[in-house]
Design an enzyme around this catalytic site. Sequence first.
Site, PDB file in Angstrom:
ATOM      1  N   TRP A  77       0.997  -4.905  -8.815  1.00  0.00           N
ATOM      2  CA  TRP A  77       1.842  -5.921  -9.444  1.00  0.00           C
ATOM      3  C   TRP A  77       2.055  -7.035  -8.431  1.00  0.00           C
ATOM      4  O   TRP A  77       1.715  -6.889  -7.256  1.00  0.00           O
ATOM      5  CB  TRP A  77       3.176  -5.349  -9.938  1.00  0.00           C
ATOM      6  N   ARG A 100       0.773  -1.233   0.000  1.00  0.00           N
ATOM      7  CA  ARG A 100       0.000   0.000   0.000  1.00  0.00           C
ATOM      8  C   ARG A 100       0.806   1.285   0.000  1.00  0.00           C
ATOM      9  O   ARG A 100       0.238   2.374   0.006  1.00  0.00           O
ATOM     10  CB  ARG A 100      -0.965  -0.003   1.199  1.00  0.00           C
ATOM     11  N   GLU A 158       3.216 -14.800  -4.020  1.00  0.00           N
ATOM     12  CA  GLU A 158       1.816 -15.074  -4.396  1.00  0.00           C
ATOM     13  C   GLU A 158       1.769 -16.176  -5.452  1.00  0.00           C
ATOM     14  O   GLU A 158       0.888 -17.027  -5.444  1.00  0.00           O
ATOM     15  CB  GLU A 158       1.153 -13.809  -4.956  1.00  0.00           C
TER      16      GLU A 158
HETATM   17  N1  ARG Z   1      -2.816 -13.462  -4.772  1.00  0.00           N
HETATM   18  C1  ARG Z   1      -3.496 -13.236  -6.005  1.00  0.00           C
HETATM   19  C2  ARG Z   1      -2.898 -14.103  -7.075  1.00  0.00           C
HETATM   20  O1  ARG Z   1      -1.954 -14.789  -6.806  1.00  0.00           O
HETATM   21  C3  ARG Z   1      -3.440 -11.785  -6.411  1.00  0.00           C
HETATM   22  C4  ARG Z   1      -3.929 -10.810  -5.373  1.00  0.00           C
HETATM   23  C5  ARG Z   1      -3.524  -9.390  -5.654  1.00  0.00           C
HETATM   24  N2  ARG Z   1      -2.106  -9.254  -5.650  1.00  0.00           N
HETATM   25  C6  ARG Z   1      -1.450  -8.140  -5.897  1.00  0.00           C
HETATM   26  N3  ARG Z   1      -0.143  -8.191  -5.878  1.00  0.00           N
HETATM   27  N4  ARG Z   1      -2.053  -7.012  -6.190  1.00  0.00           N
HETATM   28  O2  ARG Z   1      -3.290 -14.112  -8.206  1.00  0.00           O
END
Ligand code: ARG
Length: 493
Positions: free
Chosen positions: A357, A186, A362
């Site tokens: 991004w 953020r 993730e």
């Molecule tokens: N965690 C989700 C994914 O792997 C995306 C969530 C948003 N992530 C971000 N970096 N804005 O697809």
Amino acid sequence: MHEHQIERARHVTTRLSGFAGPAVLGLSPWTPVGLRDPGWMPRIETLTDVATWLTVTALGLCLVAGVQHLVAFQAAGPRLRGQQRRRSIRRRPEPVAGSGCPVPHGSSEPRPRARRRVASTEVDRGEAEEFLRLFHAENPEAGPVEARLEAVLREIDATGTYWHTAEELAFGARVAWRNNARCIGRLYWRSLQVRDLRTVGDAEGVATHCFGHLRAAGNGGKIRPMISVFAPEAPGRPAPRIWNEQLIRYAGYELPDGRVLGDPRYVELTRELVRRGWRPPLARGAFDVLPLVVETAAEGPRMFPLPAEAVHEVELEHPELPWFRDLRLRWHAVPVISNSRLVIGGVSYPTAPFNGWYMGTEIGARNLGDKDRYDLVPEVARRMGLDTSREATLWRDRALVELNRAVLHSYQAAGVAITDHHTESVRFLTHVEREERAGRSCPADWSWIVPPMSGSQTPVFHRYYDTAEQRPAFVTDPDAAQRGLLGAPRAFG
Ligand code: ARG
């Protein structure tokens, strides 16, 4: 093709894990209601029996609640033990920012009694006022709030809702991001680009502009944080909805032997879209992009295949392990969350896809690593030649690190913006400090902020956060969350 390497066993039970509490309650003395006497239940014949029974039941419920609480407390770990707030055990969800938010804002607040003509979607005056005061306080150049507030309240009286100025909309969207307790990224909330598409409410228009969003946000790899705000909810004019959790999601196909080709998270959605007429590619693969589903009250759900050039993807390779390429893994460049409702000053924008991004974990730790997603850790470990016969060799941890190195390396090599969890953790704490210096508290959910690997190596692990929810906000309604996974229930009719 190495499809067999990315096909995987199906996992059906995990979504039930959040229901452990109610399941325990199901074993409480209420169980026999309407059921056959199982033999071990006490008989109830006299008033004293009833009283005893009620006391035992109450004690039983207290005990169950107490045990649940204790277990949650233990699970939270020693660093949270000093915390007063109740935590419940929930599986750490798939990290979709803003998803699964359990309490839609404002739903429990008393509404003013007057003027309920269009009650179901009428804007809450209190929320409108709260937002306008925030906007004027943080944007002194907008002048004093009074005149605007009066005009807005009159507009709500006349129409049940009001129309944000472009400045209010942009500010509201940025602050909804600033308030997203689950987002570690953020620091740059002010840089969010806001596409004002509030006059677009038809399915085709929504889909076309979503594809435009993907191109503009992708920006050849220099990803821009962006939100497209489509038609708001208004009395008698229901807003459109996107079913998909993100604009780009990969299909999951259940194979005859029970394994899954593709993303197991979307097996049910894929099945439903096929039932609705979506034709997967002739040669099915592990990364087939699902069509976008836009539902409007007038047209019902409609499917739109994504134009190939709007889908920027990165093929994964490892900086040192040449065989990694043979896994034929890829992921998309831009994560655009598309089933969260943006709520600003009481006005709901159910279709407002937004993106930042990626943080490498993730993809590397969750999407490709989770057992109920692509589950690639055992395969990577095997190819690395690790000793997988015992957990204590930490083969999982070692393979996970290499999977994540491959993700970061490949995005960087392809010129696509991505960040790592160490850098992003430090940035997040800078953000928290900045917010505090500005006299604001920064809501954050520890269980989402701490990265899914090497948590204690990041500074975000070693502290507490304010958790109180703030508005404006992104909210994921339970039915929207379901639609993103199952393709049901429909929003209209
Ligand atoms: N965690 C989700 C994914 O792997 C995306 C969530 C948003 N992530 C971000 N970096 N804005 O697809």
